[in-house]
Every structure is written in structure tokens, then in C-alpha cells.
Design an enzyme around this catalytic site. Structure first.
Site, PDB file in Angstrom:
ATOM      1  N   CYS A 344      32.514 -70.911  33.709  1.00 12.94           N
ATOM      2  CA  CYS A 344      32.392 -69.858  34.789  1.00 12.94           C
ATOM      3  C   CYS A 344      31.715 -70.383  36.170  1.00 12.94           C
ATOM      4  O   CYS A 344      32.098 -70.230  37.305  1.00 12.94           O
ATOM      5  CB  CYS A 344      31.865 -68.606  34.360  1.00 12.94           C
ATOM      6  SG  CYS A 344      30.488 -68.888  32.983  1.00 12.94           S
ATOM      7  N   ARG A 373      31.146 -77.467  23.050  1.00 15.94           N
ATOM      8  CA  ARG A 373      29.917 -76.816  22.446  1.00 15.94           C
ATOM      9  C   ARG A 373      29.426 -77.407  21.335  1.00 15.94           C
ATOM     10  O   ARG A 373      30.002 -77.770  20.054  1.00 15.94           O
ATOM     11  CB  ARG A 373      30.198 -75.267  22.030  1.00 15.94           C
ATOM     12  CG  ARG A 373      30.624 -74.741  23.302  1.00 15.94           C
ATOM     13  CD  ARG A 373      31.436 -73.256  23.237  1.00 15.94           C
ATOM     14  NE  ARG A 373      31.608 -72.625  24.269  1.00 15.94           N
ATOM     15  CZ  ARG A 373      31.764 -71.241  24.535  1.00 15.94           C
ATOM     16  NH1 ARG A 373      31.980 -70.494  23.562  1.00 15.94           N
ATOM     17  NH2 ARG A 373      32.353 -70.886  25.864  1.00 15.94           N
ATOM     18  N   GLN A 391      39.883 -72.651  26.491  1.00 18.13           N
ATOM     19  CA  GLN A 391      40.083 -71.305  26.764  1.00 18.13           C
ATOM     20  C   GLN A 391      40.987 -71.161  28.135  1.00 18.13           C
ATOM     21  O   GLN A 391      40.971 -71.937  28.983  1.00 18.13           O
ATOM     22  CB  GLN A 391      38.598 -70.618  27.397  1.00 18.13           C
ATOM     23  CG  GLN A 391      37.744 -71.060  26.287  1.00 18.13           C
ATOM     24  CD  GLN A 391      36.088 -70.472  27.050  1.00 18.13           C
ATOM     25  OE1 GLN A 391      35.638 -70.822  28.282  1.00 18.13           O
ATOM     26  NE2 GLN A 391      35.489 -69.737  26.294  1.00 18.13           N
ATOM     27  N   ASP A 393      40.800 -69.017  30.198  1.00 24.63           N
ATOM     28  CA  ASP A 393      39.654 -68.541  31.047  1.00 24.63           C
ATOM     29  C   ASP A 393      39.798 -67.861  32.338  1.00 24.63           C
ATOM     30  O   ASP A 393      40.826 -68.471  33.077  1.00 24.63           O
ATOM     31  CB  ASP A 393      38.615 -69.624  31.159  1.00 24.63           C
ATOM     32  CG  ASP A 393      37.148 -68.903  31.235  1.00 24.63           C
ATOM     33  OD1 ASP A 393      37.123 -67.482  30.839  1.00 24.63           O
ATOM     34  OD2 ASP A 393      36.306 -69.624  31.016  1.00 24.63           O
ATOM     35  N   HIS A 395      38.038 -65.855  35.983  1.00 18.97           N
ATOM     36  CA  HIS A 395      36.990 -65.087  36.520  1.00 18.97           C
ATOM     37  C   HIS A 395      37.505 -64.248  37.702  1.00 18.97           C
ATOM     38  O   HIS A 395      38.152 -64.976  38.740  1.00 18.97           O
ATOM     39  CB  HIS A 395      36.051 -66.141  37.024  1.00 18.97           C
ATOM     40  CG  HIS A 395      35.424 -66.554  35.636  1.00 18.97           C
ATOM     41  ND1 HIS A 395      35.772 -67.839  35.298  1.00 18.97           N
ATOM     42  CD2 HIS A 395      34.126 -66.335  34.600  1.00 18.97           C
ATOM     43  CE1 HIS A 395      35.233 -68.242  34.119  1.00 18.97           C
ATOM     44  NE2 HIS A 395      34.313 -67.319  33.795  1.00 18.97           N
ATOM     45  N   LYS A 475      30.259 -56.655  27.025  1.00 24.21           N
ATOM     46  CA  LYS A 475      31.655 -57.094  27.118  1.00 24.21           C
ATOM     47  C   LYS A 475      32.449 -56.071  26.107  1.00 24.21           C
ATOM     48  O   LYS A 475      31.760 -55.430  25.280  1.00 24.21           O
ATOM     49  CB  LYS A 475      31.733 -58.541  26.588  1.00 24.21           C
ATOM     50  CG  LYS A 475      30.930 -58.687  25.356  1.00 24.21           C
ATOM     51  CD  LYS A 475      31.065 -60.187  24.765  1.00 24.21           C
ATOM     52  CE  LYS A 475      30.279 -60.252  23.485  1.00 24.21           C
ATOM     53  NZ  LYS A 475      30.505 -61.535  22.774  1.00 24.21           N
ATOM     54  N   HIS A 521      34.739 -61.734  33.505  1.00 23.06           N
ATOM     55  CA  HIS A 521      35.120 -63.080  32.712  1.00 23.06           C
ATOM     56  C   HIS A 521      36.015 -62.486  31.651  1.00 23.06           C
ATOM     57  O   HIS A 521      35.782 -61.377  31.323  1.00 23.06           O
ATOM     58  CB  HIS A 521      34.027 -63.757  31.846  1.00 23.06           C
ATOM     59  CG  HIS A 521      32.604 -63.941  32.466  1.00 23.06           C
ATOM     60  ND1 HIS A 521      32.149 -65.327  32.564  1.00 23.06           N
ATOM     61  CD2 HIS A 521      31.815 -63.318  33.288  1.00 23.06           C
ATOM     62  CE1 HIS A 521      30.969 -65.236  33.179  1.00 23.06           C
ATOM     63  NE2 HIS A 521      30.683 -64.080  33.678  1.00 23.06           N
TER      64      HIS A 521
END
Length: 648
Positions: A344, A373, A391, A393, A395, A475, A521
Site C-alpha cells: 500500500c 513477512r 498478493q 493487491d 488500492h 474490513k 485496500h
RNA sequence: GCCGGAGUAGCUCAGUGGCAGAGCAGCUCACUCGUAAUGAGCAGGUCAGGGGUUCAACUCCCCUCUCCGGCUCCA
């Protein structure tokens, strides 16, 4: 005075005061009475032997229902504790609830249980069941409870921590709670229980493992024994069979068998490499992801794997998440970098790269972003929990007035994506503000309302997961049910009003004022690695045509058919299909066996007759029969149809 | 990270203090085959790594690593 009982079939029957659940069940029928484990009065579960306190809606609970099995398992947990206490003098026991498919109980016997201990405990349990000891419900005061468990420190802690009102059987001045007794064994318990231990027809101890007292890793570790219990030996055999089925579908096993990926020691724990077959699976999934993102109005962006530590200070990750980030890299004196755990902040910087007008919102940035991670070593699990993952991902930056539409669009995208991979059942969790969070509470509440409204509009069933939100915002997590009923968390849609603030994002409004945009997100697959593992387990490695790394395998009967096999392959490849020829000199039986174990969607066998007639012998995965002499053009259209990727 | 279990050939596994084993996979040769394993031969090992006990260790003990099952955690 008589009690009026409303039966499930709508009849109202009077019974004399003092009648028990067992009496009523017996009055309905002897078979029902024999199958009963408890009764429900206005949906409150009561022991069979307990006099009904009043009239009301009445049901008999049999072991064949979820409620019945729950009671059965709870009683099994008591029998387990009884067995352990009798075999291990001085044993301390903690809590022992029924859980999905079984039960457990936590103990402290000063050492771990051995497999031999478990066998002995199980034998003792069978003796207790054979003795058919009645469960007796006894109401006690808090002081009486303390006296009963005077040498059980864990039980004393429970007794002292439970507020009388919370137990609430007979609140005011009545007894504090209940215990259940069978022979010498007594346990603190709300009940209800089966009338006697003989009701436990089918149970089995499965394993023991350490478990923290009260789930707190700062407290002592107890030894937990897990078991399963069912209404019949047949139901238990079915359950054990399901466990085997889950093992058969294990993506770690299938990953090796189908040559999809591996976890080389040299890389370190939680780090995978994708082999060509797995790579194709991934490429197909990624291609689909890109097409979908494009169709839903996302733009593609790219970002590096490293960034100055400063970035993670601004984003707040170092405050809230440092434990799970890899340690800093010292690149130069006083110059520190971090490997990215999330995408992000990068996307935020892209937004911030120039002034934004209200006219250009919403801006939707998407990236297949690899993140790292440092998950704790004990939690790593195949591809389902790794230290390096990608991911899908995105945004989205939007105006407050666009939030509702954007959330609806994201939810639509997510459910379409999941159905494309073969999932049919979705459940949503709405996760609200956690204890450790950033931002003003009214913004949190506003975002939570927006998410809930979206779920309601779409009509997706959901539950509230109190305090489970991300530190920066609430979320929606979407879970899928797989082919054998397991629940997996995949997608996530998160509202974030903190990061735009932290990074000083704005757009210029119609009134020529800077306004902070909202941010969404969203990950559709979540971690692509994890998602594909779930897809593999869901399909047990037998992928639908569009996902299969190899869609068709052409098997020549003998070497002289190789030329024709290549002709067939090339014709299929021409149509964009993924085709391979088996060049080995094995027998046809062996080639077929290998193709089937590799779960290819289609086999095309070619021999003399096929060369002559321009046909193939077709065999579809999952169909035991083969079809000989299918014209090539016909085979081709069937395969194309069956391997067509989902529409976007 | 914590508790327990495990680690022997690419894979699945046997080997309880005395010469390192099997099946499958691989390679070579023969066979050229019509719907779930053709036959023969060959090759393959730091018994996870390190230390210790012993005349002798895959085997017993200690440490480390990794995996498995749980616990805790999962922005």
C-alpha cells in the site's frame, strides 16, 4: 398445574407438573426416547432427567442433530477428564468443551502425554462408557463449588473469575452454578449432558498437544487431548474417512506429485519455488487476474521490494507490525531499508506523485505485488502460510460520495473471481475496530457502516467479527467453502482513512479545497500462493480445463504413431491449448496410468486406426470409459469448449 | 515463539549397538504394445547437521536445523 408443551409438529399437549424431558419423549414414542440425549424448551437445552420448569416450545434433541452431537461430545470430554483423573493421581484439569467434529480437554499432569498414555486413557474411557454411569446435575453455591474443587487450582480460577450473573441459571439469590457428577467424578459445567455415559457409542482420541491456559501464551502450557465423538460408529467412520480425504487433497502432497512447486531447504522455511507446471497454473491465474482488473477499471502499477525504513515509519507498519517484518538492512551508515510486507505505501506514493482533481477519482491501482513477512516459525504451513508471497493487491482512492459504489464494485469483483475458480459458497466476516488501532472512532464507525451497508445491499450473508479489523481500518473478509466443506479465508476488502491522512493525500474538490480521499485496500485471491493452494485442495489436483497446466496429453500407441501424435498436438496448440506428447517408450497402459495420475483433463490416444482415419481415442479425466475413433475436429471442439477460460 | 512427534536413495518406507536395504522413480538394453504398472540389468547414501558415550552408533545421550500435529499469531 399442568404444563402446555408446543411440539414441533404444532400440537399442544398438556403434561403434569414435574414431568421430565425423558417422560415427554417416552410419551411420544419409545424410539424417540431411546434416541434422545436432551430436550429443548424454548430453545434452551435441558437434561432429559430434569423436571421441566414451565411450558413452552418443546423439542427432543437426538444425537443425530448438531445440538445433539454437541451434547454428546461435551459428555465425551467429561469422560475423558474422568479417565485422566483416575489414571493420573494429582492431575489438574482445565477446560474441556465440545468443538467442531469433536472435543478436547486440557490437563496438567506434570509432563506431556505419550501415545501409550492416550491408548490407556481411551481404554479407561471405554470402561466408563460400559459402566453406563448416570450424569447427575447438582446446583451449588460458589462456596460449595470452591470446596468441591479445593485441590484444583485451574478450576478454582474459573470459579473465581466467573461472575454469578454471567452463569445465570437462577440468577438472584439462587445457586451460583451447576456441577455434573458421575460416580466419583465431578466437573464444573453448565450442561446439559447425556443421561448416562453409555450413550457414547463412538468416540476416539486423536492426539495430544500443548495449549496455553486460557489461550494466553504468557501463561502456563497445559497438555490438551483431542478426540472425536459421533452418534454411531458409522458416522465416526465417515468422519475419519473425511480426514483421510483431506489428507489426500493436501496441497503439499499434490504439489510434489504434480510437480507444481517445492520448498528447497536452501531457501529457508516458508519460501517456495514454482516449477514449470505450477508456474503455468500461476500464470493462468495471474492472466485471469489482470484481465479482470482491467475489466473492472483498475490500472497496473509496479513497485520495488525494498524501501527506506522511513516509509514504514510513515505508514505505521513499524509501530504496529515490526515483529512480523524482516529486520532492517543496513545499506550505508545510518541508511536503513526494509523488505516490504505490504504494497500500500507504494501505491499511495503513486497517487501523491502529482496533484489530483476530484474529476479523476476514483483511481484504482493494481499490482501483483510480492511481499515478505517474517511469520513465526511454528505457523508456517505449505503455501497456506509462507514468508514470501504475492498478493493480487489493489488500492482504490475515491471521494467520500463514491465509497458506497466502489465497495459494491469490489465485492462484485471478488465474488466473480472466486466463482471463476470453482467456489460456490461464500461467507463474509465484517471485522470491526481492534483494540490497537489508529484514527478517530467516528471515522471507524462510518467505515464500518459503509461496509455493512454494502453487504446488505448485495445480500451476502455475514457475521460481525468484533475487534478483528486491521489497525488502520475495518474490513470485509470473504471465506469460501471448499469441496469437502472446509472454510478458507481468501479475499479482503478494507476501508482505510488513516493512510491517506498519514501520507497527506488530497484532491482538489469542486470548491477548490483540498480534501483527503478514502482508500480501499482489496485483495481478491489474497495471497496468490495461498489461494492456489486452496484451489488445489478444492479440486484435489484435478483442475478444471482452463486451469490445468497440461490440458491434453497425446499418447502414441507405438513409436510409429509419433508423427501423427505431433500433428494432433500441433493442431490443438494452434487453438491455444496446452498440449504435450508422451515420447516415452512405455506400454500404452503405463502411459495412460501416468497421465491419469497427473490428472490431465484430456487424453488423446493415437494408433494405426487413428492415423488412417484422422481420429483420436478420447478419454476425459473422471470418466472411466474411453471413446475410440473420435474425429480430430470433433475432439478439438469438445476440448476447446471444456478448456475455455471464464468470461471477464 | 511454545508443547509434542518425526527426519535413512528423487519418492514411499524397512532396518533397536556389529557389512546400508526394498519397491517406485532414474539410466541402459530388449520389447513396439489400443485404455491404470512389459522384462532384464545398472546406478543411486555425509542414515538432516554438529558434538558426546562405546572396541564399535542409522541405532544411546546433548545441541542445532527442517518438517509434521497442535497452541499463540496472521497488518
Amino acid at each position: 398445574m399442568d404444563l402446555e408443551l408446543l411440539y414441533p409438529d404444532g400440537k399442544v399437549i398438556s403434561h403434569p407438573a414435574g414431568v421430565t424431558g425423558a417422560d415427554v419423549a417416552a410419551s411420544i414414542g419409545p424410539r424417540l426416547a431411546a434416541a434422545a440425549v436432551a430436550v429443548a424448551l424454548d430453545d434452551q437445552l435441558l437434561d432429559l432427567g430434569r423436571p421441566l420448569p414451565a411450558g413452552g416450545r418443546f423439542r427432543v434433541i437426538t444425537a443425530q442433530s448438531d445440538e445433539g452431537r454437541h451434547i454428546l461430545r461435551h459428555s465425551a470430554a467429561h469422560i475423558l477428564a474422568q479417565a485422566v483423573l483416575s489414571l493420573f493421581p494429582g492431575a489438574q484439569f482445565g477446560m474441556g468443551p465440545a468443538i467442531e467434529d469433536g472435543f478436547y480437554y486440557d490437563f496438567d499432569i506434570g509432563r506431556p502425554f505419550t501415545p501409550e498414555d492416550l491408548a490407556a486413557i481411551e481404554t479407561r474411557m471405554h470402561e466408563i462408557v460400559a459402566a453406563d454411569q448416570p450424569f447427575e446435575r447438582v446446583e451449588v453455591s460458589q462456596a460449595e463449588a470452591r470446596a468441591l474443587f479445593a485441590d484444583q487450582t485451574l478450576k478454582l480460577e474459573i470459579i473465581d473469575s466467573v461472575d454469578a450473573a454471567e452463569v445465570g441459571i437462577d440468577q438472584a439469590d439462587g445457586p451460583w452454578g451447576t456441577v455434573y457428577r458421575n460416580l466419583e467424578f465431578i466437573d464444573l459445567c453448565r450442561g446439559p449432558h447425556v443421561p448416562a455415559t453409555g450413550k457414547l457409542f463412538a468416540f476416539k482420541l486423536l492426539r495430544s498437544a500443548g495449549a496455553y491456559w486460557r489461550g494466553d501464551e504468557k501463561r502456563q502450557q497445559l497438555q490438551r487431548i483431542y478426540g472425536t465423538a459421533w452418534e454411531s460408529p458409522k458416522a465416526m467412520a465417515d468422519h475419519l474417512h473425511r480426514l483421510e480425504e483431506a489428507e489426500r487433497r493436501d496441497h503439499r502432497k499434490l504439489g510434489a506429485e504434480l510437480d507444481l512447486y517445492s520448498f528447497p531447504r536452501e531457501l529457508g522455511p516458508g519460501l517456495a519455488v514454482w516449477h514449470p507446471r505450477g508456474g503455468m497454473l500461476r500464470k493462468v491465474a495471474e492472466d485471469h487476474s489482470r484481465r479482470m482488473h482491467e475489466r473492472y477499471g483498475f490500472e497496473f502499477v509496479y513497485s520495488p521490494h525494498l524501501a527506506r525504513e522511513l516509509l514504514w515509519e510513515i505508514s505505521g507498519h513499524l509501530d504496529y507490525y515490526a515483529d512480523n517484518m524482516f529486520p532492517r538492512l543496513e545499506v550505508d551508515e545510518d541508511e536503513f531499508y526494509r523488505v516490504k510486507p505490504m504494497n500500500c505505501p507504494f501505491h499511495i506514493l503513486i497517487y501523491r506523485s502529482r496533484a489530483r482533481s476530484y474529476r479523476e477519482l476514483p483511481l484504482r491501482y493494481s499490482e501483483l505485488g510480492s511481499v515478505y513477512r517474517q511469520e513465526r516459525s511454528g505457523v508456517l504451513h505449505g503455501l497456506l502460510r509462507v514468508r514470501g508471497l504475492t498478493q493480487d493487491d489493489s488500492h482504490t482512492f475515491c471521494r467520500p460520495d463514491q465509497l458506497a459504489d466502489e465497495l459494491a464494485m469490489h465485492l462484485e469483483f471478488v465474488t466473480k473471481w472466486l466463482s471463476d475458480f470453482g467456489f460456490a459458497e461464500f461467507e463474509a466476516d465484517l471485522s470491526t475496530r481492534p483494540e490497537k488501532s489508529v484514527g478517530p472512532i467516528d471515522r471507524w464507525e462510518e467505515a464500518e457502516r459503509a461496509l455493512e451497508a454494502t453487504l446488505k445491499n448485495v445480500g451476502l450473508s455475514y457475521r460481525i467479527a468484533e475487534g478483528e479489523g486491521a489497525f488502520y481500518g475495518p474490513k470485509i473478509d470473504i471465506h469460501v467453502r471448499d469441496a469437502i466443506g472446509r472454510r478458507w479465508q481468501c479475499s479482503t476488502i478494507q476501508v482505510d482513512f488513516n493512510n491517506p491522512e498519514r501520507f497527506g493525500l488530497s484532491y482538489v474538490s469542486t470548491e477548490n479545497e483540498p480534501v483527503v480521499p478514502y482508500m480501499i485496500h482489496c485483495a481478491k485471491a489474497g495471497s496468490l500462493d495461498r489461494f492456489l493452494a486452496v484451489v488445489i485442495e478444492h479440486h484435489a489436483g484435478a483442475f478444471p480445463g482452463w486451469l490445468a497446466p497440461v490440458q491434453v496429453e497425446v499418447l502414441p500407441v507405438a513409436e510409429r504413431h509419433l508423427d501423427y501424435a505431433e500433428t494432433v498436438r500441433d493442431a490443438l496448440k494452434e487453438q491455444g491449448l496446452r498440449v504435450e506428447v508422451d515420447y516415452s517408450n512405455d506400454t500404452l497402459g503405463e502411459k495412460i496410468r501416468r497421465s491419469l495420475t497427473q490428472k490431465r483433463p484430456f487424453l488423446a490416444v493415437v494408433g494405426d486406426k487413428d492415423v488412417e482415419a484422422n481420429t483420436v481415442g478420447m478419454r476425459r479425466y473422471g470418466e472411466d470409459k474411453d471413446r475410440r475413433g473420435v474425429p480430430l475436429s470433433e475432439a478439438m471442439s469438445e476440448i476447446i469448449e471444456s478448456c475455455r477460460p471464464p468470461e471477464v
